[in-house]
Write an enzyme that holds these catalytic residues in place. Structure first.
Site, PDB file in Angstrom:
ATOM      1  N   SER A   1      -9.537   2.402   2.586  1.00  0.00           N
ATOM      2  CA  SER A   1      -8.568   3.076   1.732  1.00  0.00           C
ATOM      3  C   SER A   1      -7.509   2.134   1.144  1.00  0.00           C
ATOM      4  O   SER A   1      -6.713   2.557   0.316  1.00  0.00           O
ATOM      5  CB  SER A   1      -7.850   4.163   2.544  1.00  0.00           C
TER       6      SER A   1
ATOM      7  N   SER B   1     -10.439   0.250   6.709  1.00  0.00           N
ATOM      8  CA  SER B   1      -9.728   0.293   5.437  1.00  0.00           C
ATOM      9  C   SER B   1      -9.146  -1.031   4.970  1.00  0.00           C
ATOM     10  O   SER B   1      -8.610  -1.116   3.868  1.00  0.00           O
ATOM     11  CB  SER B   1      -8.615   1.348   5.490  1.00  0.00           C
TER      12      SER B   1
ATOM     13  N   LYS C   1       0.833  -1.198   0.000  1.00  0.00           N
ATOM     14  CA  LYS C   1       0.000   0.000   0.000  1.00  0.00           C
ATOM     15  C   LYS C   1       0.869   1.248   0.000  1.00  0.00           C
ATOM     16  O   LYS C   1       1.863   1.336   0.732  1.00  0.00           O
ATOM     17  CB  LYS C   1      -0.922  -0.015   1.217  1.00  0.00           C
TER      18      LYS C   1
END
Length: 555
Positions: free
Chosen positions: A251, A275, A179
């Site tokens: 996210s 997330s 990420k």
């Protein structure tokens, strides 16, 4: 009280423009009602507060400067972490599939076995994923930066070491994506946001270093919703492989999208308030949000110091344990890091375990969640009804807004929040501006509510090993994020849904629907990931939907 500056006196504080009328209007925001005399008396005190705030704002506050007060999820009666490190996967992986697509969608545990028995090399596996990234990555808008040279270099080294008899563990030679809020030295780590889109990390985050030391192969940086919220980033909107008309949620948007589409063996995500769980629900991946403090966040963007967690996003439950066995561990550079071993034994059955559930959660649940509960009844564990505390969990979200507003204060104060693409009412810029009107006293009361939630939610797990339920039922996702309890979200079935917004509502008036995944959640006590993943693995097998992948990417 000694140490409190006295400031100025009079009906108007000189230089600030503050008057008793200003205070009277401000009281309306805070739900207060002082007398005229009280306002006049406190005018100089408020002036001194403004001077103090101005002094603080003049100080350099980099994102990695954590608050002095750190959150610890443990209560006096909290369970202890495992004594020893254990990773013992279950079952046999069979033989290597005949096609590259089948190989790409295989579990990380199976890929590791085939690497060790010589059925495949890390280089070939890496080339399979790089080819798929080239074919599908642009369609899904799920990568910020792809690193083919680094990946092939690491793959060749993994093959060389295995040939020489050196095995670095369950992720040796396994390709993954990271990420884009977690630093990788010399590679762009943009936090998904326009103000930082050209940011190059100077050092590896601790989790990056641990994966490197474990022999994993870094394919790419996956997209994150800007400043770790949603699926909108500076380059577009990350797509759900099951319905590319909609976003992948966030996210950890790119991590879930890429994993679901078979563009990597596993990925790393983060969760502050959903997330990992939310994009796993949307994309049909299996995400493990670990106990708060288990995985070091050093070198990762800080959004909310008392809530941020790093964890794996995979296609299979047992893969999450493989990843956790590598990235778990104490790190002195993270003030909230806890000393903990990670233990997982997939060879044991569930006899003697107790699975809790809240009957009321299933009164309005859909068929997928009800089927998951029925499947849980067949696993050989004891099922027990439990009561879920009735507390105002939603109020706690102000803590996230306040900490995030502090972490990115410069964007608000310098009006750089206007650079962010997402400017809706629920987006960061509006939230950060608004939360500045929340009083410090009320914030302390909110933190005291959090302590009550920790105690009452912790008591739920005293007589059960895990709790199963719909992802968002009873405020459990919010509550367990604030208490620090681990959660596994796994694909439990499918439903026909129209194209949705980030918050799950229909995006338009179209009547067209798409067959998309539905997830269910399994929560455990602090440091209870062993039980969570064991039950998740058994449930995965009972439901029989884990091997179904998005058709557009699995031909």
């Amino acid at each position: 009280m000694q140490g409190v500056p006295q400031g100025l006196t009079g009906n108007e504080a000189e230089g600030s423009g503050l008057t008793v009328d200003t205070l009277s209007e401000a009281e309306k925001i805070l739900g207060l009602d002082y007398t005229g005399a009280e306002r006049e008396q406190m005018l100089s005190f408020v002036e001194s507060q403004l001077e103090s705030i101005a002094s603080i704002r003049a100080q350099a506050m980099p994102n990695d400067l954590a608050p002095a007060l750190t959150f610890d999820p443990r209560l006096p009666e909290s369970p202890e972490p495992p004594v020893q490190e254990v990773f013992a996967p279950s079952g046999d992986s069979g033989s290597l599939p005949s096609t590259d697509t089948q190989i790409a969608f295989s579990s990380a545990v199976s890929l590791g076995r085939w690497l060790r028995d010589g059925s495949i090399t890390s280089r070939r596996l890496t080339e399979i994923y790089l080819d798929r990234i080239e074919r599908f990555g642009g369609q899904l808008e799920c990568f910020v930066t792809v690193t083919p040279e680094l990946a092939l270099q690491q793959a060749d080294e993994a093959d060389r070491l295995l040939a020489a008899g050196t095995d670095k563990g369950p992720l040796h030679g396994i390709p993954y994506v990271m990420k884009d809020i977690i630093d990788t030295a010399g590679i762009r780590t943009s936090w998904g946001a326009e103000p930082y889109k050209d940011r190059i990390a100077e050092n590896d985050a601790t989790v990056t270093r641990l994966l490197n030391e474990g022999g994993a192969v870094h394919l790419a940086k996956s997209t994150a919703g800007a400043i770790a919220y949603g699926d909108i980033w500076f380059g577009g909107v990350t797509r759900n492989p099951w319905n590319p008309n909609e976003g992948s949620s966030g996210s950890s948007a790119g991590s879930a999208s890429a994993t679901a589409a078979g563009l990597c063996a596993f990925s790393i995500g983060t969760e502050t308030l959903g997330s990992i769980v939310s994009p796993s629900e949307r994309c049909g991946t299996t995400g493990l949000r670990p106990t708060f403090g288990r995985v070091s966040r050093s070198g990762a963007m800080a959004l909310c110091w008392s809530l941020d967690k790093i964890g794996p996003i995979c296609r299979y439950a047992e893969d999450t344990a493989a990843v956790m066995s590598v990235i778990n561990g104490y790190d002195a550079s993270d003030p909230s890091s806890l000393r903990s071993n990670f233990a997982y034994d997939g060879t044991a059955d569930l006899a003697g375990m107790t699975i809790g559930y809240v009957p009321g959660w299933y009164e309005e649940a859909d068929d997928v969640d009800k089927a998951a509960l029925e499947a849980a009844r067949s696993l050989g564990a004891t099922m027990r009804e439990v009561a879920w505390p009735d507390l105002p969990y939603g109020d706690l979200t102000t803590i996230v807004l306040a900490e995030a507003a502090a972490a990115f204060a410069e964007l608000t104060l310098e009006n750089r929040d206007d650079e962010l693409t997402w400017q809706d009412d629920n987006a960061w810029p509006n939230s950060w501006r608004g939360v500045r009107f929340y009083s410090a006293v009320d914030y302390i009361q909110l933190d005291r509510l959090r302590r009550r939630v920790m105690a009452e939610v912790g008591a739920v797990f005293e007589d059960i090993d895990v709790l199963i339920g719909p992802n968002f039922a009873g405020g459990a996702l919010v509550a367990t994020n604030f208490t620090g309890h681990p959660c596994l979200a796994l694909k439990a079935g499918f439903a026909d849904r129209p194209t949705r917004t980030i918050f799950g509502q229909p995006a338009d008036e179209s009547v067209e629907t798409f067959r998309v995944p539905r997830a269910t959640s399994i929560w455990g006590p602090l440091f209870g990931e062993n039980a969570v993943v064991r039950v998740g693995t058994a449930l995965e097998r009972a439901l029989g939907v884990s091997d179904e992948h998005p058709s557009a990417f699995s031909q």
